[in-house]
Design a protein around this motif. Structure first.
Motif, PDB file in Angstrom:
ATOM      1  N   ILE A 179       7.351  -9.058  12.209  1.00 40.92           N
ATOM      2  CA  ILE A 179       7.648 -10.139  11.262  1.00 40.92           C
ATOM      3  C   ILE A 179       6.657 -10.057  10.101  1.00 40.92           C
ATOM      4  N   ARG A 180       5.373  -9.910  10.414  1.00 43.60           N
ATOM      5  CA  ARG A 180       4.349  -9.786   9.379  1.00 43.60           C
ATOM      6  C   ARG A 180       4.638  -8.592   8.474  1.00 43.60           C
ATOM      7  N   ASP A 181       4.980  -7.459   9.067  1.00 42.54           N
ATOM      8  CA  ASP A 181       5.250  -6.250   8.291  1.00 42.54           C
ATOM      9  C   ASP A 181       6.425  -6.448   7.334  1.00 42.54           C
ATOM     10  N   ILE A 182       7.474  -7.097   7.800  1.00 41.87           N
ATOM     11  CA  ILE A 182       8.649  -7.365   6.958  1.00 41.87           C
ATOM     12  C   ILE A 182       8.257  -8.255   5.785  1.00 41.87           C
ATOM     13  N   VAL A 183       7.528  -9.318   6.079  1.00 44.05           N
ATOM     14  CA  VAL A 183       7.107 -10.249   5.027  1.00 44.05           C
ATOM     15  C   VAL A 183       6.225  -9.534   4.008  1.00 44.05           C
ATOM     16  N   LEU A 184       5.251  -8.772   4.477  1.00 47.27           N
ATOM     17  CA  LEU A 184       4.361  -8.054   3.561  1.00 47.27           C
ATOM     18  C   LEU A 184       5.133  -7.081   2.680  1.00 47.27           C
TER      19      LEU A 184
END
Length: 84
Positions: free
Chosen positions: A8-13
């Motif tokens: 999720i963090r990777d997608i947002v970043l």
């Protein structure tokens, strides 16, 4: 192995085009330049990645990383519950 919170963090970043050090759990996506279309892109990518549907009312909580993780968790639980 990448965990769901990490993904999720990777997608947002990726979609906000920011570095990990720029984003906290509660920093608002709009403060990182996200407009409504970018939030929709984040929603769509989360739905694709986790094979879930994020309802319109839930999408309103996609305002920061913590909210995104909570939305995905609830949508995943709902999908699992509906599959029974």
């Amino acid at each position: 192995m990448t965990t769901a919170p990490d993904r999720i963090r990777d997608i947002v970043l990726l979609l906000l085009e920011v570095e990990e050090s720029d984003v906290t759990e509660t920093s608002l996506f709009k403060d990182h330049g996200a407009d409504s279309m970018r939030i929709i892109e984040i929603q769509a990518e989360l739905e694709r990645e986790f094979d879930i549907v994020i309802e319109k009312a839930e999408a309103a909580h996609l305002i920061h990383l913590r909210g995104a993780r909570e939305v995905v968790a609830r949508a995943t639980a709902a999908t699992t519950e509906n599959a029974r």
